[in-house]
Design a protein around this motif. Structure first.
Motif, PDB file in Angstrom:
ATOM      1  N   LEU A 126       0.802  -1.214   0.000  1.00  0.00           N
ATOM      2  CA  LEU A 126       0.000   0.000   0.000  1.00  0.00           C
ATOM      3  C   LEU A 126       0.842   1.274   0.000  1.00  0.00           C
ATOM      4  N   GLU A 127       2.171   1.164  -0.003  1.00  0.00           N
ATOM      5  CA  GLU A 127       3.035   2.329   0.163  1.00  0.00           C
ATOM      6  C   GLU A 127       2.801   3.398  -0.904  1.00  0.00           C
ATOM      7  N   GLU A 128       2.616   3.008  -2.147  1.00  0.00           N
ATOM      8  CA  GLU A 128       2.475   3.971  -3.235  1.00  0.00           C
ATOM      9  C   GLU A 128       1.017   4.196  -3.623  1.00  0.00           C
ATOM     10  N   ALA A 129       0.090   3.594  -2.896  1.00  0.00           N
ATOM     11  CA  ALA A 129      -1.318   3.650  -3.260  1.00  0.00           C
ATOM     12  C   ALA A 129      -1.980   4.931  -2.746  1.00  0.00           C
ATOM     13  N   PHE A 130      -3.073   5.295  -3.419  1.00  0.00           N
ATOM     14  CA  PHE A 130      -3.871   6.433  -3.003  1.00  0.00           C
ATOM     15  C   PHE A 130      -5.302   6.209  -3.473  1.00  0.00           C
ATOM     16  N   GLY A 131      -6.212   6.992  -2.940  1.00  0.00           N
ATOM     17  CA  GLY A 131      -7.603   6.880  -3.327  1.00  0.00           C
ATOM     18  C   GLY A 131      -8.000   8.010  -4.258  1.00  0.00           C
ATOM     19  N   ARG A 132      -8.971   7.736  -5.103  1.00  0.00           N
ATOM     20  CA  ARG A 132      -9.456   8.763  -6.028  1.00  0.00           C
ATOM     21  C   ARG A 132     -10.955   8.571  -6.207  1.00  0.00           C
ATOM     22  N   LEU A 133     -11.675   9.678  -6.331  1.00  0.00           N
ATOM     23  CA  LEU A 133     -13.105   9.636  -6.599  1.00  0.00           C
ATOM     24  C   LEU A 133     -13.326   9.920  -8.078  1.00  0.00           C
TER      25      LEU A 133
ATOM     26  N   TRP B 194     -12.054   4.751  -5.797  1.00  0.00           N
ATOM     27  CA  TRP B 194     -11.148   3.782  -6.404  1.00  0.00           C
ATOM     28  C   TRP B 194      -9.823   3.793  -5.665  1.00  0.00           C
ATOM     29  N   LEU B 195      -9.241   2.623  -5.530  1.00  0.00           N
ATOM     30  CA  LEU B 195      -7.898   2.475  -4.981  1.00  0.00           C
ATOM     31  C   LEU B 195      -6.948   2.355  -6.166  1.00  0.00           C
ATOM     32  N   ILE B 196      -6.036   3.305  -6.265  1.00  0.00           N
ATOM     33  CA  ILE B 196      -5.129   3.385  -7.404  1.00  0.00           C
ATOM     34  C   ILE B 196      -3.722   2.992  -6.942  1.00  0.00           C
ATOM     35  N   ASN B 197      -3.037   2.231  -7.772  1.00  0.00           N
ATOM     36  CA  ASN B 197      -1.612   1.930  -7.606  1.00  0.00           C
ATOM     37  C   ASN B 197      -1.274   1.008  -6.435  1.00  0.00           C
ATOM     38  N   ALA B 198      -2.244   0.295  -5.883  1.00  0.00           N
ATOM     39  CA  ALA B 198      -1.939  -0.713  -4.856  1.00  0.00           C
ATOM     40  C   ALA B 198      -1.454  -1.972  -5.577  1.00  0.00           C
ATOM     41  N   HIS B 199      -0.376  -2.538  -5.096  1.00  0.00           N
ATOM     42  CA  HIS B 199       0.219  -3.702  -5.763  1.00  0.00           C
ATOM     43  C   HIS B 199      -0.202  -4.976  -5.037  1.00  0.00           C
ATOM     44  N   ILE B 200      -0.970  -5.828  -5.738  1.00  0.00           N
ATOM     45  CA  ILE B 200      -1.335  -7.143  -5.207  1.00  0.00           C
ATOM     46  C   ILE B 200      -0.569  -8.166  -6.031  1.00  0.00           C
ATOM     47  N   HIS B 201       0.342  -8.852  -5.365  1.00  0.00           N
ATOM     48  CA  HIS B 201       1.207  -9.821  -6.027  1.00  0.00           C
ATOM     49  C   HIS B 201       0.353 -10.932  -6.647  1.00  0.00           C
ATOM     50  N   PRO B 202       0.674 -11.390  -7.861  1.00  0.00           N
ATOM     51  CA  PRO B 202      -0.118 -12.457  -8.490  1.00  0.00           C
ATOM     52  C   PRO B 202      -0.088 -13.743  -7.667  1.00  0.00           C
ATOM     53  N   TYR B 203      -1.249 -14.360  -7.555  1.00  0.00           N
ATOM     54  CA  TYR B 203      -1.341 -15.629  -6.839  1.00  0.00           C
ATOM     55  C   TYR B 203      -0.668 -16.704  -7.696  1.00  0.00           C
TER      56      TYR B 203
END
Length: 144
Positions: free
Chosen positions: A39-46, A52-61
């Motif tokens: 979540l370090e580089e993530a931010f929210g946007r309307l 919306w949650l922008i730029n959150a990195h979820i590692h591929p399963y």
């Protein structure tokens, strides 16, 4: 399991917190439950009345087909209408939506977001100095 965005407290003054649901695919849910979200580089946007949650990195399963998977794709946040209106008013005034932590609540994955005001560089330095002074004082008290 709780993933905390420690960078948020360092870079921002957190003013008001909200709990939001997050729309994820099945493989993303498994990956987040395993703790593979950043979540370090993530931010929210309307946008268009939705959060919306922008730029959150979820590692591929690793046990799914990941050929067309984008780990940083925008993800919709689920909030009540009055919370969306509050966020819209405050972001219009210049505040930022920052993800603070991600956790499970029952079977659901929740995201704690906060309205935040950015810190200036000198405020960050003062916070570091204050923390170091407190740490030194605790160390002195512990040795006596």
């Amino acid at each position: 399991m709780r993933i905390v965005n420690r960078r948020a407290r360092y870079d921002y003054h957190l003013l008001e917190k909200f709990e939001a649901g997050i729309v994820l695919s099945g493989a993303e849910v498994k990956s987040v439950k395993a703790g593979h979200i950043r979540l370090e580089e993530a931010f929210g946007r309307l946008k268009d009345g939705e959060a919306w949650l922008i730029n959150a990195h979820i590692h591929p399963y690793p046990f799914t087909d990941n050929r067309e998977y984008d780990p940083r794709r925008p993800r919709k946040l689920l909030l009540h209408k009055n919370e969306l209106l509050k966020l819209a008013q405050e972001t219009y005034r210049g505040l930022t939506i920052v993800p603070v932590s991600c956790y499970t609540k029952g079977n659901k994955i929740k995201l704690e977001i906060a309205l935040a005001k950015g810190k200036k560089k000198y405020e960050k330095k003062e916070a570091i100095k204050r923390r170091d002074i407190e740490r030194e004082a605790e160390r002195e008290m512990g040795t006596q």
